[in-house]
Design a protein around this motif. Structure first.
Motif, PDB file in Angstrom:
ATOM      1  N   SER A  76       0.815  -1.203  -0.201  1.00  0.00           N
ATOM      2  CA  SER A  76       0.180   0.054  -0.154  1.00  0.00           C
ATOM      3  C   SER A  76       0.852   1.172   0.346  1.00  0.00           C
ATOM      4  CB  SER A  76      -0.932  -0.292   1.010  1.00  0.00           C
ATOM      5  OG  SER A  76      -0.335   0.177   2.313  1.00  0.00           O
ATOM      6  N   SER A  77       1.962   1.197   0.801  1.00  0.00           N
ATOM      7  CA  SER A  77       2.975   2.328   0.564  1.00  0.00           C
ATOM      8  C   SER A  77       3.560   2.602  -0.797  1.00  0.00           C
ATOM      9  CB  SER A  77       4.153   1.991   1.617  1.00  0.00           C
ATOM     10  OG  SER A  77       4.315   2.911   2.601  1.00  0.00           O
ATOM     11  N   THR A  79       1.604   1.618  -3.714  1.00  0.00           N
ATOM     12  CA  THR A  79       0.711   2.203  -4.568  1.00  0.00           C
ATOM     13  C   THR A  79       0.098   3.629  -4.208  1.00  0.00           C
ATOM     14  OG1 THR A  79      -1.002   1.313  -2.938  1.00  0.00           O
ATOM     15  CG2 THR A  79      -0.409  -0.051  -4.734  1.00  0.00           C
ATOM     16  N   VAL A  80       0.325   4.190  -3.019  1.00  0.00           N
ATOM     17  CA  VAL A  80       0.120   5.435  -2.589  1.00  0.00           C
ATOM     18  C   VAL A  80       1.277   6.425  -3.335  1.00  0.00           C
ATOM     19  CG1 VAL A  80       1.188   5.942  -0.350  1.00  0.00           C
ATOM     20  CG2 VAL A  80      -0.860   6.844  -0.995  1.00  0.00           C
ATOM     21  N   TRP A  98      -4.675   4.035  -8.435  1.00  0.00           N
ATOM     22  CA  TRP A  98      -3.665   3.673  -7.168  1.00  0.00           C
ATOM     23  C   TRP A  98      -4.267   4.021  -6.072  1.00  0.00           C
ATOM     24  CZ3 TRP A  98      -1.064  -0.133  -8.470  1.00  0.00           C
ATOM     25  CH2 TRP A  98      -0.460  -0.227  -9.613  1.00  0.00           C
ATOM     26  N   THR A 102      -4.665   1.617  -2.862  1.00  0.00           N
ATOM     27  CA  THR A 102      -4.145   1.814  -1.627  1.00  0.00           C
ATOM     28  C   THR A 102      -5.373   1.865  -0.561  1.00  0.00           C
ATOM     29  OG1 THR A 102      -2.716   3.405  -2.326  1.00  0.00           O
ATOM     30  CG2 THR A 102      -3.216   3.341  -0.006  1.00  0.00           C
ATOM     31  N   ASN A 154      -7.344   9.147   2.619  1.00  0.00           N
ATOM     32  CA  ASN A 154      -7.351   8.817   1.081  1.00  0.00           C
ATOM     33  C   ASN A 154      -8.683   8.821   0.485  1.00  0.00           C
ATOM     34  OD1 ASN A 154      -4.313   8.225   0.864  1.00  0.00           O
ATOM     35  ND2 ASN A 154      -4.626   6.425   1.806  1.00  0.00           N
ATOM     36  N   TRP A 180       0.167   8.089   5.206  1.00  0.00           N
ATOM     37  CA  TRP A 180       0.080   6.508   4.777  1.00  0.00           C
ATOM     38  C   TRP A 180       1.311   6.119   5.136  1.00  0.00           C
ATOM     39  CZ3 TRP A 180      -4.150   4.238   5.033  1.00  0.00           C
ATOM     40  CH2 TRP A 180      -4.216   2.704   4.669  1.00  0.00           C
TER      41      TRP A 180
END
Lengths: 197, 96
Positions: A76-77, A79-80, A98, A102, A154, A180
């Motif tokens: 997730s890190s 994708t953000v 994206w 996330t 987000n 995030w």
């Protein structure tokens, strides 16, 4: 004032430091959050060092589940930051995609964590069971709330991507990303402390 | 260099960092299974966690490219943490 001038004025750094107020504010907030989690982790480590048999036979946590959940947050890190990169290239569809991934990964993390909690409760393990579990639920509980907060942030940014005022809100994408990543860093330390030692 | 190639460059770097983060995580899990003294495992795995945190901070949070002031803001609490930890644990670490 033309639209271009307005957008330029909004995006321009608004402090004497040359750093936008929002970004500087977020970093100062994250610095205070570091101190918050350090206090909790330090208390955990001091209690751990005071108990040679810590956490004991009943303090077993599933390493595989912990590893999978750590991998989910690491993904997730990425994708953000890919959402931010897509926005910088002007690819709005990529930014939305994206960000959505996330948020979905954050939800998956919380789902897995909830299933772990449910399993512990089913075995009559609660925060009051002993000091280890008290620490476990406190540390992971506060982290859980931070992940939830990051998801809301987000989602807020994602909702703004569809509006025509996106140029005024795009800075918030970077701020949501910073928050995030911080949540990810906290878990990078919680995972070995709780699951591996 | 074509414009598209330049645009893809940060993405490749982000993917490479992701690979390092996942690899270091698996290395930490594997090390924790080895029959080594517990203190050694704790120190090595926490060192790996620190490397991962630095990678996230420098590349994903862009501290490597950002203003020096932001790096100082990020480093400030870490200095305080190191001071606090050294005071708290200096007398106890030897007996762990």
């Amino acid at each position: 004032m033309s639209t271009a001038q307005t957008v330029s004025a909004i995006e321009a750094p608004s402090t004497a430091t040359g750093i936008p107020n929002g970004k500087l504010g977020m970093w100062l907030f994250l610095a205070s959050e570091v101190m918050f989690f350090t206090g909790l982790i330090a208390a955990f480590v001091i209690l751990w060092m005071s108990h040679p048999a810590w956490p004991g036979a009943e303090g077993h946590l599933n390493r595989l589940i912990g590893t999978v959940n750590t991998f989910v947050l690491i993904c997730s890190s990425m994708t953000v930051v890919l959402a931010l990169a897509a926005d910088q290239r002007g690819e709005m569809a990529g930014t939305r995609r994206w960000l959505l991934v996330t948020i979905a990964l954050g939800a998956l993390f919380l789902l897995i964590k909830s299933s772990e909690y449910r399993e512990k409760f089913a075995h009559h393990i609660f925060p009051s069971t002993n000091v280890f579990w008290s620490c476990y639920f406190t540390l992971t509980g506060f982290h859980f709330l931070h992940v939830l907060g990051g998801m809301v942030f987000n989602l807020y940014v994602l909702a703004r991507t569809t509006g025509r005022h996106w140029p005024q809100f795009r800075k918030r994408l970077e701020l949501a990303g910073l928050y995030w990543h911080f949540v990810d860093i906290v878990w990078i330390f919680l995972f070995p402390l709780l699951y591996l030692f | 260099m074509p414009a598209s190639h330049t645009a893809d460059h940060p993405t490749r770097r982000y993917l490479a960092i992701w690979g390092w983060l996942a690899g270091l995580m698996l290395l930490g899990v594997a090390l924790s299974e080895l029959p080594l003294p517990k203190l050694t495992i704790v120190l090595v795995v926490l060192a790996l966690s620190s490397v991962k945190a630095v990678l996230v901070g420098m590349y994903y949070m862009h501290l490597k490219m950002d203003a020096r002031l932001l790096r100082l803001v990020a480093l400030g609490p870490l200095v305080l943490i190191l001071l606090a930890l050294s005071v708290v644990f200096s007398s106890r670490l030897l007996h762990f």
